[in-house]
Structures are given as structure tokens and as C-alpha cells.
Design a protein around this motif. Sequence first.
Motif, PDB file in Angstrom:
ATOM      1  N   LEU A  34      23.922 -13.012 -15.428  1.00 20.62           N
ATOM      2  CA  LEU A  34      23.303 -11.712 -15.188  1.00 20.62           C
ATOM      3  C   LEU A  34      24.229 -10.625 -15.727  1.00 20.62           C
ATOM      4  O   LEU A  34      25.447 -10.694 -15.522  1.00 20.62           O
ATOM      5  N   HIS A  35      23.651  -9.623 -16.341  1.00 23.00           N
ATOM      6  CA  HIS A  35      24.451  -8.601 -17.020  1.00 23.00           C
ATOM      7  C   HIS A  35      24.748  -7.411 -16.105  1.00 23.00           C
ATOM      8  O   HIS A  35      24.610  -6.261 -16.508  1.00 23.00           O
ATOM      9  N   GLN A  36      25.145  -7.722 -14.876  1.00 18.26           N
ATOM     10  CA  GLN A  36      25.567  -6.708 -13.915  1.00 18.26           C
ATOM     11  C   GLN A  36      26.881  -7.169 -13.282  1.00 18.26           C
ATOM     12  O   GLN A  36      27.150  -8.378 -13.215  1.00 18.26           O
ATOM     13  N   PRO A  37      27.696  -6.226 -12.799  1.00 17.11           N
ATOM     14  CA  PRO A  37      28.969  -6.616 -12.182  1.00 17.11           C
ATOM     15  C   PRO A  37      28.766  -7.404 -10.897  1.00 17.11           C
ATOM     16  O   PRO A  37      27.741  -7.279 -10.225  1.00 17.11           O
ATOM     17  N   ILE A  38      29.758  -8.202 -10.563  1.00 16.77           N
ATOM     18  CA  ILE A  38      29.643  -9.126  -9.433  1.00 16.77           C
ATOM     19  C   ILE A  38      29.370  -8.402  -8.110  1.00 16.77           C
ATOM     20  O   ILE A  38      28.593  -8.876  -7.287  1.00 16.77           O
ATOM     21  N   GLY A  39      29.970  -7.226  -7.918  1.00 20.69           N
ATOM     22  CA  GLY A  39      29.735  -6.498  -6.672  1.00 20.69           C
ATOM     23  C   GLY A  39      28.298  -6.070  -6.516  1.00 20.69           C
ATOM     24  O   GLY A  39      27.742  -6.094  -5.403  1.00 20.69           O
ATOM     25  N   GLU A  40      27.672  -5.682  -7.624  1.00 17.82           N
ATOM     26  CA  GLU A  40      26.267  -5.268  -7.591  1.00 17.82           C
ATOM     27  C   GLU A  40      25.368  -6.462  -7.281  1.00 17.82           C
ATOM     28  O   GLU A  40      24.414  -6.355  -6.499  1.00 17.82           O
ATOM     29  N   LEU A 105      29.063 -16.827  -7.176  1.00 15.08           N
ATOM     30  CA  LEU A 105      29.129 -15.765  -8.169  1.00 15.08           C
ATOM     31  C   LEU A 105      30.524 -15.742  -8.781  1.00 15.08           C
ATOM     32  O   LEU A 105      31.517 -15.907  -8.082  1.00 15.08           O
ATOM     33  N   ALA A 106      30.578 -15.510 -10.088  1.00 13.20           N
ATOM     34  CA  ALA A 106      31.863 -15.418 -10.780  1.00 13.20           C
ATOM     35  C   ALA A 106      31.794 -14.275 -11.791  1.00 13.20           C
ATOM     36  O   ALA A 106      30.799 -14.128 -12.510  1.00 13.20           O
ATOM     37  N   ASP A 107      32.852 -13.471 -11.829  1.00 13.72           N
ATOM     38  CA  ASP A 107      32.934 -12.380 -12.794  1.00 13.72           C
ATOM     39  C   ASP A 107      33.284 -12.947 -14.173  1.00 13.72           C
ATOM     40  O   ASP A 107      34.238 -13.714 -14.315  1.00 13.72           O
ATOM     41  N   VAL A 108      32.504 -12.574 -15.178  1.00 14.91           N
ATOM     42  CA  VAL A 108      32.760 -12.999 -16.558  1.00 14.91           C
ATOM     43  C   VAL A 108      32.695 -11.755 -17.444  1.00 14.91           C
ATOM     44  O   VAL A 108      31.611 -11.331 -17.850  1.00 14.91           O
ATOM     45  N   ASP A 109      33.845 -11.146 -17.673  1.00 11.25           N
ATOM     46  CA  ASP A 109      33.926  -9.962 -18.542  1.00 11.25           C
ATOM     47  C   ASP A 109      32.966  -8.859 -18.115  1.00 11.25           C
ATOM     48  O   ASP A 109      32.289  -8.241 -18.938  1.00 11.25           O
ATOM     49  N   GLY A 110      32.893  -8.607 -16.814  1.00 14.64           N
ATOM     50  CA  GLY A 110      32.051  -7.530 -16.306  1.00 14.64           C
ATOM     51  C   GLY A 110      30.629  -7.924 -15.988  1.00 14.64           C
ATOM     52  O   GLY A 110      29.903  -7.175 -15.340  1.00 14.64           O
ATOM     53  N   SER A 111      30.195  -9.103 -16.434  1.00 13.71           N
ATOM     54  CA  SER A 111      28.897  -9.646 -16.056  1.00 13.71           C
ATOM     55  C   SER A 111      29.115 -10.669 -14.939  1.00 13.71           C
ATOM     56  O   SER A 111      30.247 -10.905 -14.511  1.00 13.71           O
ATOM     57  N   THR A 112      28.038 -11.289 -14.488  1.00 15.12           N
ATOM     58  CA  THR A 112      28.142 -12.219 -13.359  1.00 15.12           C
ATOM     59  C   THR A 112      27.489 -13.546 -13.694  1.00 15.12           C
ATOM     60  O   THR A 112      26.326 -13.591 -14.134  1.00 15.12           O
ATOM     61  N   ARG A 113      28.236 -14.609 -13.509  1.00 11.95           N
ATOM     62  CA  ARG A 113      27.702 -15.959 -13.622  1.00 11.95           C
ATOM     63  C   ARG A 113      27.200 -16.369 -12.244  1.00 11.95           C
ATOM     64  O   ARG A 113      27.958 -16.349 -11.260  1.00 11.95           O
ATOM     65  N   VAL A 114      25.920 -16.710 -12.146  1.00 11.17           N
ATOM     66  CA  VAL A 114      25.313 -17.150 -10.892  1.00 11.17           C
ATOM     67  C   VAL A 114      25.087 -18.652 -10.960  1.00 11.17           C
ATOM     68  O   VAL A 114      24.530 -19.158 -11.926  1.00 11.17           O
ATOM     69  N   GLU A 115      25.528 -19.341  -9.915  1.00  8.20           N
ATOM     70  CA  GLU A 115      25.236 -20.763  -9.775  1.00  8.20           C
ATOM     71  C   GLU A 115      24.576 -20.956  -8.420  1.00  8.20           C
ATOM     72  O   GLU A 115      25.181 -20.693  -7.389  1.00  8.20           O
ATOM     73  N   LEU A 116      23.324 -21.367  -8.445  1.00  3.03           N
ATOM     74  CA  LEU A 116      22.555 -21.576  -7.222  1.00  3.03           C
ATOM     75  C   LEU A 116      22.405 -23.072  -6.996  1.00  3.03           C
ATOM     76  O   LEU A 116      21.931 -23.790  -7.881  1.00  3.03           O
ATOM     77  N   LEU A 117      22.832 -23.529  -5.831  1.00  2.93           N
ATOM     78  CA  LEU A 117      22.754 -24.938  -5.470  1.00  2.93           C
ATOM     79  C   LEU A 117      21.816 -25.071  -4.281  1.00  2.93           C
ATOM     80  O   LEU A 117      22.001 -24.392  -3.266  1.00  2.93           O
ATOM     81  N   TYR A 118      20.821 -25.935  -4.417  1.00  2.00           N
ATOM     82  CA  TYR A 118      19.909 -26.179  -3.301  1.00  2.00           C
ATOM     83  C   TYR A 118      19.818 -27.678  -3.064  1.00  2.00           C
ATOM     84  O   TYR A 118      19.480 -28.443  -3.972  1.00  2.00           O
ATOM     85  N   ALA A 119      20.139 -28.104  -1.841  1.00  2.00           N
ATOM     86  CA  ALA A 119      20.137 -29.520  -1.487  1.00  2.00           C
ATOM     87  C   ALA A 119      19.104 -29.780  -0.397  1.00  2.00           C
ATOM     88  O   ALA A 119      18.930 -28.968   0.517  1.00  2.00           O
ATOM     89  N   SER A 120      18.416 -30.907  -0.496  1.00  2.00           N
ATOM     90  CA  SER A 120      17.399 -31.271   0.484  1.00  2.00           C
ATOM     91  C   SER A 120      17.415 -32.778   0.700  1.00  2.00           C
ATOM     92  O   SER A 120      17.702 -33.536  -0.225  1.00  2.00           O
ATOM     93  N   VAL A 121      17.061 -33.178   1.913  1.00  2.00           N
ATOM     94  CA  VAL A 121      16.960 -34.609   2.211  1.00  2.00           C
ATOM     95  C   VAL A 121      15.615 -35.164   1.753  1.00  2.00           C
ATOM     96  O   VAL A 121      15.413 -36.380   1.770  1.00  2.00           O
TER      97      VAL A 121
END
Length: 200
Positions: A34-40, A105-121
Motif C-alpha cells: 500500500l502506498h501510504q505510511p505505516i502509521g496511516e 505491517l512493515a515500512d518499506v521506503d515510506g510505503s507499507t507492506r501488508v501481510e494478512l494471515l487467516y487460519a481456520s480449522v
Amino acid sequence: MSELDVLLSETERSFGLRQIQAGHARMLVIGRDLHQPIGEVWNALSDPVRVGAYFAELRGELRRGGEYELDGFSTGTILRCDAPRMLTVSWLPPHGNPGELEIHLADVDGSTRVELLYASVRKKFAVIDPEVAAWAAGPGWEFFLDRLEAHLQGRETAAPVASWVQMEEAEQDLYQARNTEWERVREEFERQHAPLPAPE
């Protein structure tokens, strides 16, 4: 490359295994930039007013150990909250099996890398079940990220629908295409994790 191919390529998809409170679970992993800062991005995920603006009304004791309710989608407990980098919650849909949602969430040069993990039985949670119209987790969580991204960009989003079959035709086409990608990734995962053949 078609517009649909571009949309499909924006997301990384994979599977894994995870132990959650409900037991041994399969886990899908969605990665997107995502092309927004991590805090946002963190604020948009954790502020109840903002979550309500693009997804659903969020209520509860919003702290680690607190109970929450996401209107029409889930109830659960906030298991971990490390601002602005990680949020983990238990996830209990109104008519489904218990799961667990974790967002990194991880900051990457002012943008944000999002990793969404969803686990289910539940074994068939990730892709469309032709017998029910409920959201499949793979393409469903991708649409959640679409709505988050639209909100961050200042674009209005319509109220989320209860089932993917109620979406407009273009969105249904995208949903189906994403589902096909998840089916492919799931098949590859199952090939890699198939039981070894018994000795003769």
C-alpha cells in the motif's frame, strides 16, 4: 496484460499451517503493498470510526485481552496488539468455524507492506464452496484489502454485502478470478504436503 491480470498480480498468495486456539489449522497468507505510511495504515485498521467507514461497525474493549464485535462479520478476542506493526484476533463468524486473523505491517521506503494471515480449522474455508453462498476466505480477504486501500486513497466504498453473490457483475468476475488463483495455490500446497506413500 489485461486490467484483470493487473489486479490479480497486485496480491501475493500462499498457504501454510498454524496452531490456533481452536486446534490445528490451515492458514492463507495474503501480501500486498500500500502506498501510504505505516502509521496511516495502522490507524485505518485500528480506529473504530475508520473501520466503520469502509467495512463494518467495530465495538468492544479494544485492547489486548479485550473482546470485540465486528458487526455482521465476527466476534472474538484481541490476542496481540503491537502498534503499528501487528494485530492478532480470534475470529468467530456468525455461522462458521473459529479462526484467527493476524495482520503484519512493515515500512518499506515510506510505503507499507501488508501481510494478512487467516487460519481456520475448517478445510474448505479458503475457496468457494458451491453448496453455500458465504464468502470464501481467500478472495474475501482480498476484497477487505481493496476496501482498506480505497479508504486510504480517499475513495468512497459502498456498504459491504452479506454474500459475494450480491456483488455487481464486474466485482463477481474479479472474485471468481481470485478464487481460481486460490484454488491453484491450494492445489500446489496440497501436492507439497501430501502424505508420503506407505512402504510396499
